[in-house]
Design a protein around this motif. Structure first.
Motif, PDB file in Angstrom:
ATOM      1  N   SER A 165       0.825  -1.213   0.000  1.00  0.00           N
ATOM      2  CA  SER A 165       0.000   0.000   0.000  1.00  0.00           C
ATOM      3  C   SER A 165       0.860   1.264   0.000  1.00  0.00           C
ATOM      4  CB  SER A 165      -0.922  -0.001   1.232  1.00  0.00           C
ATOM      5  OG  SER A 165      -0.143  -0.084   2.424  1.00  0.00           O
ATOM      6  N   SER A 166       2.145   1.109  -0.332  1.00  0.00           N
ATOM      7  CA  SER A 166       3.053   2.257  -0.303  1.00  0.00           C
ATOM      8  C   SER A 166       3.076   2.999  -1.637  1.00  0.00           C
ATOM      9  CB  SER A 166       4.468   1.780   0.028  1.00  0.00           C
ATOM     10  OG  SER A 166       4.980   0.990  -1.045  1.00  0.00           O
ATOM     11  N   LEU A 167       3.593   4.233  -1.605  1.00  0.00           N
ATOM     12  CA  LEU A 167       3.736   5.015  -2.833  1.00  0.00           C
ATOM     13  C   LEU A 167       4.706   4.353  -3.805  1.00  0.00           C
ATOM     14  CD1 LEU A 167       3.852   8.671  -1.429  1.00  0.00           C
ATOM     15  CD2 LEU A 167       2.003   7.587  -2.725  1.00  0.00           C
ATOM     16  N   ALA A 168       5.747   3.695  -3.262  1.00  0.00           N
ATOM     17  CA  ALA A 168       6.715   3.005  -4.112  1.00  0.00           C
ATOM     18  C   ALA A 168       6.037   1.904  -4.920  1.00  0.00           C
ATOM     19  CB  ALA A 168       7.844   2.420  -3.263  1.00  0.00           C
ATOM     20  N   PHE A 169       5.133   1.156  -4.273  1.00  0.00           N
ATOM     21  CA  PHE A 169       4.428   0.079  -4.979  1.00  0.00           C
ATOM     22  C   PHE A 169       3.528   0.662  -6.067  1.00  0.00           C
ATOM     23  CE2 PHE A 169       0.543  -2.374  -5.560  1.00  0.00           C
ATOM     24  CZ  PHE A 169       1.064  -3.590  -5.974  1.00  0.00           C
ATOM     25  N   ILE A 170       2.802   1.736  -5.748  1.00  0.00           N
ATOM     26  CA  ILE A 170       1.910   2.366  -6.730  1.00  0.00           C
ATOM     27  C   ILE A 170       2.713   2.849  -7.936  1.00  0.00           C
ATOM     28  CG2 ILE A 170       0.362   4.322  -7.119  1.00  0.00           C
ATOM     29  CD1 ILE A 170      -0.454   4.064  -4.160  1.00  0.00           C
ATOM     30  N   LYS A 171       3.898   3.429  -7.662  1.00  0.00           N
ATOM     31  CA  LYS A 171       4.758   3.910  -8.754  1.00  0.00           C
ATOM     32  C   LYS A 171       5.202   2.758  -9.635  1.00  0.00           C
ATOM     33  CE  LYS A 171       8.965   5.051  -7.692  1.00  0.00           C
ATOM     34  NZ  LYS A 171      10.124   5.784  -7.145  1.00  0.00           N
ATOM     35  N   HIS A 172       5.631   1.648  -9.019  1.00  0.00           N
ATOM     36  CA  HIS A 172       6.081   0.492  -9.782  1.00  0.00           C
ATOM     37  C   HIS A 172       4.921  -0.148 -10.551  1.00  0.00           C
ATOM     38  CE1 HIS A 172       9.706  -0.017  -6.861  1.00  0.00           C
ATOM     39  NE2 HIS A 172       9.894   0.927  -7.758  1.00  0.00           N
ATOM     40  N   PHE A 173       3.731  -0.146  -9.938  1.00  0.00           N
ATOM     41  CA  PHE A 173       2.558  -0.721 -10.598  1.00  0.00           C
ATOM     42  C   PHE A 173       2.229   0.064 -11.863  1.00  0.00           C
ATOM     43  CE2 PHE A 173      -1.974  -1.047 -11.442  1.00  0.00           C
ATOM     44  CZ  PHE A 173      -2.186  -2.417 -11.379  1.00  0.00           C
ATOM     45  N   VAL A 174       2.238   1.390 -11.750  1.00  0.00           N
ATOM     46  CA  VAL A 174       1.954   2.235 -12.920  1.00  0.00           C
ATOM     47  C   VAL A 174       2.985   2.008 -14.006  1.00  0.00           C
ATOM     48  CG1 VAL A 174       1.839   4.630 -13.739  1.00  0.00           C
ATOM     49  CG2 VAL A 174       0.714   3.983 -11.606  1.00  0.00           C
ATOM     50  N   TRP A 175       4.264   1.982 -13.625  1.00  0.00           N
ATOM     51  CA  TRP A 175       5.331   1.764 -14.608  1.00  0.00           C
ATOM     52  C   TRP A 175       5.179   0.424 -15.328  1.00  0.00           C
ATOM     53  CZ3 TRP A 175       9.550   4.091 -11.029  1.00  0.00           C
ATOM     54  CH2 TRP A 175       9.939   5.338 -11.511  1.00  0.00           C
ATOM     55  N   ASN A 176       4.952  -0.626 -14.557  1.00  0.00           N
ATOM     56  CA  ASN A 176       4.948  -1.969 -15.135  1.00  0.00           C
ATOM     57  C   ASN A 176       3.651  -2.345 -15.835  1.00  0.00           C
ATOM     58  OD1 ASN A 176       7.583  -3.260 -14.399  1.00  0.00           O
ATOM     59  ND2 ASN A 176       6.940  -2.608 -12.370  1.00  0.00           N
ATOM     60  N   ASN A 177       2.517  -1.976 -15.261  1.00  0.00           N
ATOM     61  CA  ASN A 177       1.232  -2.452 -15.766  1.00  0.00           C
ATOM     62  C   ASN A 177       0.506  -1.468 -16.668  1.00  0.00           C
ATOM     63  OD1 ASN A 177       0.662  -5.142 -14.222  1.00  0.00           O
ATOM     64  ND2 ASN A 177       1.508  -3.730 -12.706  1.00  0.00           N
ATOM     65  N   ILE A 178       0.837  -0.203 -16.567  1.00  0.00           N
ATOM     66  CA  ILE A 178       0.159   0.795 -17.395  1.00  0.00           C
ATOM     67  C   ILE A 178       1.102   1.349 -18.465  1.00  0.00           C
ATOM     68  CG2 ILE A 178      -1.050   3.012 -17.405  1.00  0.00           C
ATOM     69  CD1 ILE A 178      -2.022   2.386 -14.587  1.00  0.00           C
ATOM     70  N   LEU A 179       2.280   1.781 -18.034  1.00  0.00           N
ATOM     71  CA  LEU A 179       3.231   2.335 -18.991  1.00  0.00           C
ATOM     72  C   LEU A 179       4.086   1.266 -19.652  1.00  0.00           C
ATOM     73  CD1 LEU A 179       4.417   5.463 -16.947  1.00  0.00           C
ATOM     74  CD2 LEU A 179       2.577   5.300 -18.647  1.00  0.00           C
ATOM     75  N   LYS A 180       4.075   0.050 -19.061  1.00  0.00           N
ATOM     76  CA  LYS A 180       4.821  -1.090 -19.604  1.00  0.00           C
ATOM     77  C   LYS A 180       6.327  -0.824 -19.680  1.00  0.00           C
ATOM     78  CE  LYS A 180       0.965  -3.278 -20.346  1.00  0.00           C
ATOM     79  NZ  LYS A 180       0.536  -4.380 -19.469  1.00  0.00           N
ATOM     80  N   THR A 181       6.835  -0.010 -18.777  1.00  0.00           N
ATOM     81  CA  THR A 181       8.279   0.242 -18.722  1.00  0.00           C
ATOM     82  C   THR A 181       8.747   0.059 -17.286  1.00  0.00           C
ATOM     83  OG1 THR A 181       7.885   2.608 -18.371  1.00  0.00           O
ATOM     84  CG2 THR A 181       8.264   1.884 -20.646  1.00  0.00           C
ATOM     85  N   ALA A 182       9.647  -0.872 -17.065  1.00  0.00           N
ATOM     86  CA  ALA A 182      10.108  -1.152 -15.708  1.00  0.00           C
ATOM     87  C   ALA A 182      11.223  -0.203 -15.295  1.00  0.00           C
ATOM     88  CB  ALA A 182      10.613  -2.589 -15.624  1.00  0.00           C
ATOM     89  N   PRO A 183      11.168   0.381 -14.093  1.00  0.00           N
ATOM     90  CA  PRO A 183      12.255   1.235 -13.607  1.00  0.00           C
ATOM     91  C   PRO A 183      13.503   0.404 -13.348  1.00  0.00           C
ATOM     92  CG  PRO A 183      10.675   0.805 -11.870  1.00  0.00           C
ATOM     93  CD  PRO A 183      10.072   0.253 -13.122  1.00  0.00           C
TER      94      PRO A 183
END
Length: 253
Positions: free
Chosen positions: A200-218
């Motif tokens: 439930s952290s901001l880091a998880f939300i950021k990674h979720f957006v990158w991986n599942n929506i933008l399809k680019t992994a940090p």
């Protein structure tokens, strides 16, 4: 406790967590390869499914809407029609070849044949929470695909049921209920507070957006692995049984 409805169905309301936390979890699907004829595999699996379903009627359940909430409903005494609703025998050769295809390609083909979707999909379609598909493969083998919704079963329950469809004797198992307070405490005990809070952290939300929506992994993603100490797990289960006064079995085995 579930109540038997007049129409021969047993229903129970889903827990808050089952509607929210587990709603988007994908189903579990595995593929078992058989040698021999499609007819022999069908006869074996049909008999095993019928026996297992009689002891575990929730396997033929659905997730119908119940007023403003949601419910888990299943036939109290499964009929042949319920078995046919979850068991499909394909005559066409499936696009599956262990000799020609990669693991990822086989996985994609299996999901195409047996994906029952996540709970959100089941709630819209009123589809069954399990699905069994038998199909001939390109190499002459027979593939048995078995899918189950994560909404009603954890991995332990899934593989216990899968074993019953193979060689073990079918037994009664309850659908898994996951009250958040109990589940979170177990998660924290095994994984530690930091990892539990990560979901439930901001880091998880950021990674979720990158991986599942933008399809680019940090670049700074990292994986954490855990070794399950079997002796420690057995001790915890024994402690749980002891807390029940010596009777019963720990959830999940």
């Amino acid at each position: 406790m579930p109540a038997v409805a007049p129409d021969g169905m047993t229903s129970t309301s889903l827990l808050k967590e089952e509607v929210a936390r587990y709603k988007t979890h994908p189903c579990v699907v595995s593929c078992t390869f058989y040698a021999g004829t499609l007819e022999a595999a069908e006869a074996h699996l049909r008999a095993k499914l019928k026996e297992t379903l009689a002891l575990n009627p929730w396997l033929a359940g659905t997730l119908p809407k119940e007023g403003k909430g949601k419910a888990f409903s299943w036939p109290t005494s499964p009929a042949d029609a319920d078995l046919e609703a979850i068991f499909t025998v394909r005559k066409e050769t499936a696009d599956i070849s262990r000799a020609k295809h990669t693991y990822a390609e086989i996985n994609k083909s299996c999901l195409a044949l047996c994906d029952i979707g996540d709970a959100a999909t089941l709630l819209k379609s009123a589809g069954r929470v399990t699905k069994a598909v038998l199909a001939p493969c390109q190499d002459g083998e027979i593939a048995f695909l078995f899918g189950m919704s994560h909404q009603v079963a954890d991995g332990h329950t899934y593989y216990k049921i899968l074993d019953m469809l193979g060689s073990t004797t079918p037994v009664k198992m309850d659908a898994i209920r996951k009250p958040q307070a109990t589940y979170s405490a177990a998660e924290e005990r095994v994984s530690g507070k930091r990892l539990v809070k990560y979901g439930s952290s901001l880091a998880f939300i950021k990674h979720f957006v990158w991986n599942n929506i933008l399809k680019t992994a940090p670049h700074h993603l990292k994986a954490e692995l855990f070794y399950v100490d079997q002796a420690a797990a057995a001790a915890q289960k024994a402690e749980y049984v002891s807390s029940l006064g010596g009777g019963g079995a720990p959830p999940g085995g």
